[in-house]
Design a protein around this motif. Structure first.
Motif, PDB file in Angstrom:
ATOM      1  N   SER A  37       0.826  -1.208   0.000  1.00 49.10           N
ATOM      2  CA  SER A  37       0.000   0.000   0.000  1.00 49.10           C
ATOM      3  C   SER A  37       0.861   1.259   0.000  1.00 49.10           C
ATOM      4  O   SER A  37       2.052   1.212   0.357  1.00 49.10           O
ATOM      5  CB  SER A  37      -0.896   0.018   1.245  1.00 49.10           C
ATOM      6  N   ASN A 120      -0.678  -0.158  -3.929  1.00 49.97           N
ATOM      7  CA  ASN A 120      -2.008  -0.706  -4.169  1.00 49.97           C
ATOM      8  C   ASN A 120      -1.971  -2.175  -3.774  1.00 49.97           C
ATOM      9  O   ASN A 120      -1.022  -2.876  -4.104  1.00 49.97           O
ATOM     10  CB  ASN A 120      -2.334  -0.569  -5.675  1.00 49.97           C
ATOM     11  N   LEU A 121      -2.996  -2.659  -3.099  1.00 50.02           N
ATOM     12  CA  LEU A 121      -3.041  -4.069  -2.722  1.00 50.02           C
ATOM     13  C   LEU A 121      -3.897  -4.916  -3.666  1.00 50.02           C
ATOM     14  O   LEU A 121      -4.059  -6.109  -3.418  1.00 50.02           O
ATOM     15  CB  LEU A 121      -3.578  -4.217  -1.290  1.00 50.02           C
ATOM     16  N   VAL A 122      -4.419  -4.304  -4.728  1.00 47.13           N
ATOM     17  CA  VAL A 122      -5.316  -5.032  -5.624  1.00 47.13           C
ATOM     18  C   VAL A 122      -4.656  -5.282  -6.982  1.00 47.13           C
ATOM     19  O   VAL A 122      -4.236  -6.398  -7.293  1.00 47.13           O
ATOM     20  CB  VAL A 122      -6.657  -4.286  -5.799  1.00 47.13           C
ATOM     21  N   LYS A 146      -5.704  -7.266   6.452  1.00 48.56           N
ATOM     22  CA  LYS A 146      -5.481  -7.046   5.026  1.00 48.56           C
ATOM     23  C   LYS A 146      -5.279  -8.326   4.238  1.00 48.56           C
ATOM     24  O   LYS A 146      -5.618  -8.405   3.054  1.00 48.56           O
ATOM     25  CB  LYS A 146      -4.288  -6.094   4.825  1.00 48.56           C
ATOM     26  N   LYS A 149      -8.699  -9.454   3.444  1.00 44.15           N
ATOM     27  CA  LYS A 149      -9.409  -8.556   2.529  1.00 44.15           C
ATOM     28  C   LYS A 149      -8.823  -8.568   1.117  1.00 44.15           C
ATOM     29  O   LYS A 149      -9.540  -8.343   0.139  1.00 44.15           O
ATOM     30  CB  LYS A 149      -9.380  -7.126   3.080  1.00 44.15           C
ATOM     31  N   TYR A 150      -7.523  -8.785   1.010  1.00 45.67           N
ATOM     32  CA  TYR A 150      -6.839  -8.739  -0.290  1.00 45.67           C
ATOM     33  C   TYR A 150      -6.031 -10.014  -0.484  1.00 45.67           C
ATOM     34  O   TYR A 150      -4.795  -9.985  -0.568  1.00 45.67           O
ATOM     35  CB  TYR A 150      -5.931  -7.504  -0.363  1.00 45.67           C
TER      36      TYR A 150
END
Length: 222
Positions: A37, A120-122, A146, A149-150
């Motif tokens: 991130s 960015n984590l996506v 996280k 979530k990712y």
């Protein structure tokens, strides 16, 4: 139509990624994709790793940013060859960008290239860039949820660094939860706890990285 186009883009990226790998293999260069991130400490970690590894390896850096070159300037000040990729708003680096950057380096004079991907984590997790392996950073202030979530980011990385570990006492952060969830996604992931402020955990990360690099460039350890 959008799904078809996306499949085409991903397939094309994979083809270019393989071409990048072939080029790097010819020159025996290890490419490390550093992801995380904004504010996770990617640049400071790369700087710490350069200081620790530059006596053993010849290092270059590719800096990815949506705009600006602050991070690239910091690397350049260390006397390290560095190039900048400005994505003009794109949330990730693609293999084509790396392919275009490689001629900016004398690959025969390098052993390692660190790529600082977009914060960015996506999106970065979805695009291979021809890397030899991935290093994902998760800083303590981001929270310990996280990985759940990712998941793709942490399922596809070979190394996970819990960064800014010196702040753990100030946040409700369960590092055992992070490690457990990461290993559920990827049982083989190497997990590190790092503080760039006091240097704790750096030696373990450096030892692991050295083994990974030596394996990929065909150098014997010792």
């Amino acid at each position: 139509m959008e799904i078809k186009v996306m499949h085409q883009v991903m397939a094309w990226n994979e083809d270019v990624s393989e071409a990048v790998k072939d080029t790097l293999a010819q020159h025996r260069v290890c490419l490390i994709n550093v992801m995380g991130s904004p504010g996770a400490g990617k640049t400071s970690t790369i700087v710490a790793l350069i200081k620790a590894l530059r006596g053993r390896y010849r290092i270059g850096v590719i800096e990815g940013d949506i705009a600006g070159q602050i991070d690239a300037d910091a690397i350049h000040a260390m006397g390290i060859p560095v190039t900048q990729i400005d994505t003009d708003g794109a949330c990730h680096i693609e293999a084509m960008s790396i392919q275009k950057m490689l001629p900016e380096f004398d690959l025969d004079s390098l052993d390692v290239i660190f790529v600082e991907n977009i914060g960015n984590l996506v999106c970065p997790a979805e695009f291979n860039i021809g890397e030899s392996f991935r290093l994902a950073l998760l800083s303590i202030p981001e929270g310990d949820d996280k990985v759940e979530k990712y998941p793709l980011m942490f399922a596809t990385t070979q190394g996970l660094v819990m960064n800014k570990y010196d702040l753990k006492d100030y946040f409700d952060f369960d590092d055992t939860r992070v490690e457990r969830c990461a290993r559920e996604q990827n049982p083989e992931v190497a997990v590190f706890r790092l503080s760039n402020r006091d240097g704790s955990g750096l030696e373990q990360l450096v030892d692991w990285l050295s083994a990974q690099i030596d394996q990929r460039i065909g150098r014997c350890q010792g």
